[in-house]
Motif scaffolding. Structure first.
Motif, PDB file in Angstrom:
ATOM      1  N   GLY A 176      -7.752   7.256   1.136  1.00  0.00           N
ATOM      2  CA  GLY A 176      -9.083   7.641   1.592  1.00  0.00           C
ATOM      3  C   GLY A 176      -9.856   8.403   0.528  1.00  0.00           C
ATOM      4  N   ARG A 177      -9.196   9.317  -0.145  1.00  0.00           N
ATOM      5  CA  ARG A 177      -9.863  10.063  -1.215  1.00  0.00           C
ATOM      6  C   ARG A 177     -10.277   9.142  -2.350  1.00  0.00           C
ATOM      7  NH1 ARG A 177      -5.777  15.290  -1.570  1.00  0.00           N
ATOM      8  NH2 ARG A 177      -6.576  16.387   0.281  1.00  0.00           N
ATOM      9  N   ALA A 178      -9.398   8.201  -2.669  1.00  0.00           N
ATOM     10  CA  ALA A 178      -9.729   7.261  -3.745  1.00  0.00           C
ATOM     11  C   ALA A 178     -10.941   6.415  -3.379  1.00  0.00           C
ATOM     12  CB  ALA A 178      -8.525   6.376  -4.046  1.00  0.00           C
ATOM     13  N   ARG A 179     -11.050   6.002  -2.108  1.00  0.00           N
ATOM     14  CA  ARG A 179     -12.207   5.231  -1.669  1.00  0.00           C
ATOM     15  C   ARG A 179     -13.484   6.048  -1.787  1.00  0.00           C
ATOM     16  NH1 ARG A 179     -11.555  -0.225  -1.551  1.00  0.00           N
ATOM     17  NH2 ARG A 179      -9.555  -0.762  -0.601  1.00  0.00           N
ATOM     18  N   ILE A 180     -13.415   7.307  -1.371  1.00  0.00           N
ATOM     19  CA  ILE A 180     -14.602   8.160  -1.409  1.00  0.00           C
ATOM     20  C   ILE A 180     -15.041   8.409  -2.849  1.00  0.00           C
ATOM     21  CG2 ILE A 180     -15.456  10.484  -0.907  1.00  0.00           C
ATOM     22  CD1 ILE A 180     -13.643  10.460   1.575  1.00  0.00           C
ATOM     23  N   GLU A 181     -14.095   8.619  -3.727  1.00  0.00           N
ATOM     24  CA  GLU A 181     -14.398   8.911  -5.128  1.00  0.00           C
ATOM     25  C   GLU A 181     -14.709   7.663  -5.942  1.00  0.00           C
ATOM     26  OE1 GLU A 181     -10.940  10.960  -6.429  1.00  0.00           O
ATOM     27  OE2 GLU A 181     -11.337  12.758  -5.211  1.00  0.00           O
ATOM     28  N   GLY A 182     -14.492   6.484  -5.346  1.00  0.00           N
ATOM     29  CA  GLY A 182     -14.732   5.253  -6.073  1.00  0.00           C
ATOM     30  C   GLY A 182     -13.738   4.995  -7.181  1.00  0.00           C
ATOM     31  N   ARG A 213      -5.006  -0.252  -4.857  1.00  0.00           N
ATOM     32  CA  ARG A 213      -3.552  -0.079  -4.983  1.00  0.00           C
ATOM     33  C   ARG A 213      -3.049   0.958  -3.991  1.00  0.00           C
ATOM     34  NH1 ARG A 213      -0.132   3.354  -7.461  1.00  0.00           N
ATOM     35  NH2 ARG A 213      -1.871   4.569  -8.301  1.00  0.00           N
ATOM     36  N   LEU A 214      -3.767   2.071  -3.859  1.00  0.00           N
ATOM     37  CA  LEU A 214      -3.348   3.116  -2.930  1.00  0.00           C
ATOM     38  C   LEU A 214      -3.465   2.654  -1.481  1.00  0.00           C
ATOM     39  CD1 LEU A 214      -4.940   6.232  -4.685  1.00  0.00           C
ATOM     40  CD2 LEU A 214      -2.520   5.615  -4.582  1.00  0.00           C
ATOM     41  N   THR A 215      -4.455   1.819  -1.193  1.00  0.00           N
ATOM     42  CA  THR A 215      -4.578   1.260   0.161  1.00  0.00           C
ATOM     43  C   THR A 215      -3.390   0.356   0.473  1.00  0.00           C
ATOM     44  OG1 THR A 215      -6.997   1.338   0.049  1.00  0.00           O
ATOM     45  CG2 THR A 215      -6.006  -0.144   1.681  1.00  0.00           C
ATOM     46  N   GLY A 216      -2.985  -0.440  -0.516  1.00  0.00           N
ATOM     47  CA  GLY A 216      -1.804  -1.278  -0.331  1.00  0.00           C
ATOM     48  C   GLY A 216      -0.558  -0.451  -0.080  1.00  0.00           C
ATOM     49  N   ILE A 217      -0.421   0.666  -0.785  1.00  0.00           N
ATOM     50  CA  ILE A 217       0.727   1.552  -0.562  1.00  0.00           C
ATOM     51  C   ILE A 217       0.694   2.116   0.852  1.00  0.00           C
ATOM     52  CG2 ILE A 217       1.774   3.743  -1.242  1.00  0.00           C
ATOM     53  CD1 ILE A 217       0.907   3.154  -4.107  1.00  0.00           C
ATOM     54  N   ALA A 218      -0.503   2.520   1.314  1.00  0.00           N
ATOM     55  CA  ALA A 218      -0.627   3.061   2.678  1.00  0.00           C
ATOM     56  C   ALA A 218      -0.244   2.004   3.715  1.00  0.00           C
ATOM     57  CB  ALA A 218      -2.048   3.554   2.917  1.00  0.00           C
ATOM     58  N   ARG A 232       5.163  10.088   5.119  1.00  0.00           N
ATOM     59  CA  ARG A 232       4.847   9.305   3.922  1.00  0.00           C
ATOM     60  C   ARG A 232       3.595   8.457   4.132  1.00  0.00           C
ATOM     61  NH1 ARG A 232      10.587   8.674   3.912  1.00  0.00           N
ATOM     62  NH2 ARG A 232      10.380   6.626   4.917  1.00  0.00           N
ATOM     63  N   PHE A 233       3.463   7.886   5.330  1.00  0.00           N
ATOM     64  CA  PHE A 233       2.286   7.076   5.632  1.00  0.00           C
ATOM     65  C   PHE A 233       1.017   7.926   5.609  1.00  0.00           C
ATOM     66  CE2 PHE A 233      -0.541   6.067   9.294  1.00  0.00           C
ATOM     67  CZ  PHE A 233      -1.263   5.049   8.682  1.00  0.00           C
ATOM     68  N   ARG A 234       1.053   9.082   6.227  1.00  0.00           N
ATOM     69  CA  ARG A 234      -0.146   9.937   6.285  1.00  0.00           C
ATOM     70  C   ARG A 234      -0.530  10.432   4.893  1.00  0.00           C
ATOM     71  NH1 ARG A 234      -1.609  11.117  11.445  1.00  0.00           N
ATOM     72  NH2 ARG A 234      -0.076  10.602  13.057  1.00  0.00           N
ATOM     73  N   THR A 235       0.468  10.752   4.091  1.00  0.00           N
ATOM     74  CA  THR A 235       0.174  11.168   2.713  1.00  0.00           C
ATOM     75  C   THR A 235      -0.493  10.042   1.931  1.00  0.00           C
ATOM     76  OG1 THR A 235       2.056  12.692   2.732  1.00  0.00           O
ATOM     77  CG2 THR A 235       1.192  12.032   0.588  1.00  0.00           C
ATOM     78  N   ALA A 236       0.064   8.833   2.068  1.00  0.00           N
ATOM     79  CA  ALA A 236      -0.517   7.685   1.377  1.00  0.00           C
ATOM     80  C   ALA A 236      -1.907   7.362   1.909  1.00  0.00           C
ATOM     81  CB  ALA A 236       0.399   6.474   1.530  1.00  0.00           C
ATOM     82  N   LEU A 237      -2.124   7.532   3.213  1.00  0.00           N
ATOM     83  CA  LEU A 237      -3.429   7.252   3.812  1.00  0.00           C
ATOM     84  C   LEU A 237      -4.485   8.217   3.294  1.00  0.00           C
ATOM     85  CD1 LEU A 237      -4.858   5.439   5.895  1.00  0.00           C
ATOM     86  CD2 LEU A 237      -4.352   7.181   7.624  1.00  0.00           C
ATOM     87  N   VAL A 238      -4.124   9.495   3.190  1.00  0.00           N
ATOM     88  CA  VAL A 238      -5.065  10.488   2.663  1.00  0.00           C
ATOM     89  C   VAL A 238      -5.412  10.179   1.211  1.00  0.00           C
ATOM     90  CG1 VAL A 238      -5.311  12.917   2.033  1.00  0.00           C
ATOM     91  CG2 VAL A 238      -4.374  12.302   4.267  1.00  0.00           C
ATOM     92  N   ALA A 239      -4.410   9.839   0.427  1.00  0.00           N
ATOM     93  CA  ALA A 239      -4.658   9.510  -0.983  1.00  0.00           C
ATOM     94  C   ALA A 239      -5.567   8.293  -1.106  1.00  0.00           C
ATOM     95  CB  ALA A 239      -3.334   9.260  -1.684  1.00  0.00           C
TER      96      ALA A 239
END
Length: 306
Positions: A132-138, A144-149, A123-130
């Motif tokens: 990271g993608r959100a950061r790259i895409e701006g 919010r996704l970083t907080g979930i990770a 679950r942590f790795r899935t949230a971390l990838v999400a």
């Protein structure tokens, strides 16, 4: 001067004996007396307990100084024996916390913790990838996704910071420094520890000893809790006290294990090159991995390392 020192030492020993054994033992004996007199049916009947005490006080034997002294000595002896039993049981609790998964029961607990850890890690790795993608895409959801990770990471870390190898969290936490030092530096902490301990400052040793004593006290608290849980078979309020004591002991043990493990790892990180210098091992310009492996071979007295 010697007499004063011995008197002060005796006073400290007596104080520790009272705090660690006699007082908890007296409280346990008082609770056991209440459990015997009241039971489940009259669990809150204070008048019943008071009547029993009054009856004993009115007996002719209660007016004999010798009898009172003997009873007092017997109560103190019983409290000390109860405290010693709790201390012994606490040592068993410590051994259980740090036990290897031998036998079907301990293997079951270890496998269960490992499955929970792997699920939390996924679950942590899935949230971390999400995130990271959100950061790259701006994306606006990046924070919010970083907080979930971060939340998923904390969930995994509550189980264990590394894949569990022990049935209980305390054992895993105490084993983490040795695993990390072995993987990162090739250093066998078990072989290096006595030497690192001798190099440590008095303040560092005091912090480590304090954390270790807190762990022992937590195990002893769990032992007292187990005694109250057994007493709960006759007087259910004692079971409530037992649950609180065990839960508090486990929580304190995890905190003490965290502190002890962090201090142990920090001590090794700070003094590994001091250890190399003390042993006459050349370490200038040598990376940590090569130095750790060389120290491990030397401390293990492996052939060819003299």
């Amino acid at each position: 001067m010697t007499s004063a020192f011995l008197s002060a030492l005796g006073g400290r020993i007596a104080e520790r004996w009272l705090a660690a054994l006699a007082l908890p033992g007296l409280l346990f004996l008082a609770a056991a007396t209440a459990a015997t007199v009241l039971g489940h049916e009259h669990w809150s009947d204070v008048e019943r307990l008071r009547d029993r005490v009054d009856t004993l006080s009115a007996s002719p034997a209660a007016h004999s100084a010798g009898t009172v002294v003997l009873v007092a000595l017997g109560v103190l002896a019983g409290a000390a024996a109860t405290g010693a039993a709790a201390q012994l049981l606490g040592s068993g609790v410590e051994l259980l916390w740090c036990a290897q998964p031998h036998g079907p029961v301990l293997r079951f607990f270890t496998d269960r913790r490992l499955r929970r850890w792997r699920a939390a890690d996924a679950r942590f790795r899935t949230a971390l990838v999400a995130a990271g993608r959100a950061r790259i895409e701006g994306s606006d959801d990046a924070d919010r996704l970083t907080g979930i990770a971060e939340h998923r990471y904390a969930e995994r870390d509550r189980i264990a910071s590394v894949p569990p190898r022990h049935p209980f969290a305390v054992g895993d936490r105490l084993a983490v420094p040795a695993q990390r030092l072995w993987r990162a530096n090739g250093l066998d902490l078990a072989a290096a520890w006595p030497h690192l301990w001798l190099l440590a400052a008095d303040g560092t040793r005091g912090e480590l000893q304090a954390a270790r004593l807190r762990l022992t006290a937590s195990a002893r608290l769990c032992a007292w809790g187990a005694g109250y849980l057994v007493m709960g078979l006759w007087w259910w309020p004692a079971a409530l006290a037992g649950v609180v004591a065990v839960a508090s002991g486990v929580r304190r043990a995890r905190a003490a294990a965290d502190a002890f493990a962090e201090l142990t790892e920090a001590l090794a990180d700070l003094h590994v090159r001091d250890l190399a210098a003390a042993l006459g091992v050349e370490h200038e310009g040598v990376d940590d991995r090569a130095l750790g492996e060389r120290l491990t071979r030397l401390l293990r007295k492996e052939p060819g390392t003299a």
